[in-house]
Design an enzyme around this catalytic site. Structure first.
Site, mmCIF file in Angstrom:
data_model
loop_
_atom_site.group_PDB
_atom_site.id
_atom_site.type_symbol
_atom_site.label_atom_id
_atom_site.label_comp_id
_atom_site.label_asym_id
_atom_site.label_seq_id
_atom_site.Cartn_x
_atom_site.Cartn_y
_atom_site.Cartn_z
ATOM 1 N N ARG A 12 5.126 3.286 2.324
ATOM 2 C CA ARG A 12 5.656 2.307 3.279
ATOM 3 C C ARG A 12 7.179 2.257 3.286
ATOM 4 O O ARG A 12 7.786 1.920 4.296
ATOM 5 C CB ARG A 12 5.099 0.910 2.960
ATOM 6 C CG ARG A 12 3.584 0.844 2.856
ATOM 7 C CD ARG A 12 2.881 1.367 4.094
ATOM 8 N NE ARG A 12 1.432 1.217 3.974
ATOM 9 C CZ ARG A 12 0.568 1.736 4.827
ATOM 10 N NH1 ARG A 12 0.989 2.455 5.853
ATOM 11 N NH2 ARG A 12 -0.730 1.550 4.662
ATOM 12 N N LYS A 66 -9.210 2.773 -5.824
ATOM 13 C CA LYS A 66 -9.939 2.594 -4.569
ATOM 14 C C LYS A 66 -10.521 3.939 -4.116
ATOM 15 O O LYS A 66 -10.060 4.995 -4.598
ATOM 16 C CB LYS A 66 -9.003 1.997 -3.498
ATOM 17 C CG LYS A 66 -7.747 2.834 -3.197
ATOM 18 C CD LYS A 66 -6.796 2.076 -2.291
ATOM 19 C CE LYS A 66 -5.625 2.958 -1.899
ATOM 20 N NZ LYS A 66 -4.638 2.243 -1.080
ATOM 21 N N ASP A 77 0.876 -1.176 0.000
ATOM 22 C CA ASP A 77 0.000 0.000 0.000
ATOM 23 C C ASP A 77 0.911 1.223 0.000
ATOM 24 O O ASP A 77 1.277 1.733 1.059
ATOM 25 C CB ASP A 77 -0.885 -0.047 1.251
ATOM 26 C CG ASP A 77 -2.187 0.698 1.071
ATOM 27 O OD1 ASP A 77 -2.437 1.201 -0.028
ATOM 28 O OD2 ASP A 77 -2.964 0.772 2.040
ATOM 29 N N HIS A 122 -10.969 2.190 9.227
ATOM 30 C CA HIS A 122 -10.031 1.376 9.992
ATOM 31 C C HIS A 122 -10.504 1.219 11.433
ATOM 32 O O HIS A 122 -10.243 0.192 12.072
ATOM 33 C CB HIS A 122 -8.631 2.014 10.000
ATOM 34 C CG HIS A 122 -7.950 2.010 8.669
ATOM 35 N ND1 HIS A 122 -8.161 2.988 7.728
ATOM 36 C CD2 HIS A 122 -7.077 1.134 8.125
ATOM 37 C CE1 HIS A 122 -7.427 2.723 6.652
ATOM 38 N NE2 HIS A 122 -6.766 1.600 6.870
ATOM 39 N N ASP A 163 -10.604 -4.643 0.857
ATOM 40 C CA ASP A 163 -9.778 -3.938 1.828
ATOM 41 C C ASP A 163 -9.522 -4.917 2.975
ATOM 42 O O ASP A 163 -10.035 -6.046 2.987
ATOM 43 C CB ASP A 163 -10.482 -2.665 2.292
ATOM 44 C CG ASP A 163 -9.491 -1.559 2.648
ATOM 45 O OD1 ASP A 163 -8.328 -1.875 2.970
ATOM 46 O OD2 ASP A 163 -9.877 -0.381 2.618
ATOM 47 N N ARG A 179 -4.761 12.284 0.282
ATOM 48 C CA ARG A 179 -4.527 11.074 -0.522
ATOM 49 C C ARG A 179 -5.293 11.171 -1.842
ATOM 50 O O ARG A 179 -4.933 10.505 -2.818
ATOM 51 C CB ARG A 179 -4.975 9.824 0.242
ATOM 52 C CG ARG A 179 -4.190 9.553 1.511
ATOM 53 C CD ARG A 179 -4.879 8.498 2.372
ATOM 54 N NE ARG A 179 -4.909 7.193 1.724
ATOM 55 C CZ ARG A 179 -5.657 6.174 2.149
ATOM 56 N NH1 ARG A 179 -6.461 6.321 3.200
ATOM 57 N NH2 ARG A 179 -5.606 5.020 1.523
#
Length: 338
Positions: free
Chosen positions: A69, A161, A61, A174, A246, A131
């Site tokens: 990351r 997405k 991701d 989340h 997800d 984002r």
């Protein structure tokens, strides 16, 4: 190819991870910051995974901005909202070079693809914000096409997405169960119009649905909804590529039941592959609970994401697109500093 993409714990594979990566239901891995120390270590890790089987997918991701990351030794890709604003202000087509650089650097380290880009509108969501490329559908469509063109020029497929749109709900899926109370017409005419445009133009290779409920359309979150995944995405939009869930460990998935129930529900609703990112106990439950005969080939659409040959960083650093991206990143850093 099986349907499960799983996280791993550290910088190299543990013996138990080597074992479960050989399970017929496992399609591959998704990497995180915990799996990265430096360039050489990441190359060694991806080689270790591919040694188990070259058919294992390696994903990450890695979008740019705050969702990147791998940092030291990688280009500091800016957030897409900032990059789009910079491109618009300076009339400079930078998004293609940034997409190329993000993708090519991943390939140089043995990573097959990233779950990017975000097609959500920058609205009220506390988890999307910068984002997103922009706040309006037209701007997002244009910017996303440029960025995806860069990914494709590096030979990397995308996963758009969070279908049909996460930008118009405040809570973060989340840690909460977001509910988008807008009418079906509002959703289709705004957020989902972006996904339709990218599918219609052939730019969308893969799709990740949202852990969001849209009650005027269906009582289930999109990731578990036959309506969204089969009726709308497959039948109405005519999308042919893979659908990646997800993370099954997110709060937006918990209401669907235990790990086996929620994973099977996502697969049966229309997901080709399901993510279990941070839940080793959940992974073991799923591998024990899903029927191998029914699901061991469920992820076949994911085969198109396997890379046949990777570039090297030495080769990449002589590429004019990578060099152009470094210039842009430096200019944007100076712009932010001043």
């Amino acid at each position: 190819m099986g349907p499960i993409l799983t996280g791993i714990s550290g910088l190299s594979l543990l013996p138990e991870e080597v074992e479960y990566l050989q399970h017929p239901l496992v399609a591959g891995v998704i990497l995180f910051t915990r799996n990265y120390h430096d360039n050489e270590q990441l190359i060694a890790l991806t080689a270790q995974i591919k040694k188990i089987s070259p058919m294992l997918l390696i994903s990450v991701d890695h979008e740019g901005g705050r969702v990147q990351r791998f940092r030291d030794g990688f280009s500091a890709i800016p957030a897409m909202f900032e990059a789009t604003s910079f491109q618009k202000k300076h009339n400079s087509p930078i998004l293609a070079d940034l997409g190329f650089t993000l993708a090519a650097e991943l390939r140089a380290h043995g990573v097959d693809f990233s779950f990017t880009p975000v097609l959500d509108l920058n609205g009220i969501s506390r988890v999307i914000t910068t984002r997103a490329f922009a706040s309006s559908p037209i701007e997002v469509i244009d910017a996303a096409k440029h960025f995806i063109g860069g990914l494709h020029s590096a030979g990397v497929k995308n996963v758009v997405k969070h279908f049909p749109g996460h930008g118009s709900v405040g809570p973060d899926s989340h840690i909460a169960m977001p509910v988008d109370e807008r009418s079906k017409a509002e959703i289709f005419n705004s957020d989902m119009s972006v996904f339709k445009a990218l599918v219609d133009s052939g730019c969308a290779d893969g799709v990740m649905p949202a852990h969001v409920i849209y009650p005027d359309c269906d009582p289930k979150p999109a990731c578990f909804s036959d309506y969204w995944l089969k009726q709308v995405l497959r039948n109405k939009l005519g999308f042919k590529g893979p659908v990646f869930s997800d993370d099954m460990g997110m709060q937006g998935a918990v209401q669907m039941g235990d790990y086996v129930t929620r994973t099977q529900s996502a697969l049966d609703a229309g997901c080709d592959l399901a993510l279990l990112c941070n839940e080793p106990h959940g992974l073991y439950e799923v591998l024990d609970g899903l029927e191998i005969n029914l699901y061991q080939n469920h992820g076949q659409r994911g085969l198109a994401y396997l890379q046949k040959k990777n570039v090297t960083m030495m080769e990449l650093k002589t590429d004019h697109r990578w060099l152009a991206a470094q210039s842009v990143i430096a200019k944007m850093e100076d712009y932010r500093a001043n």
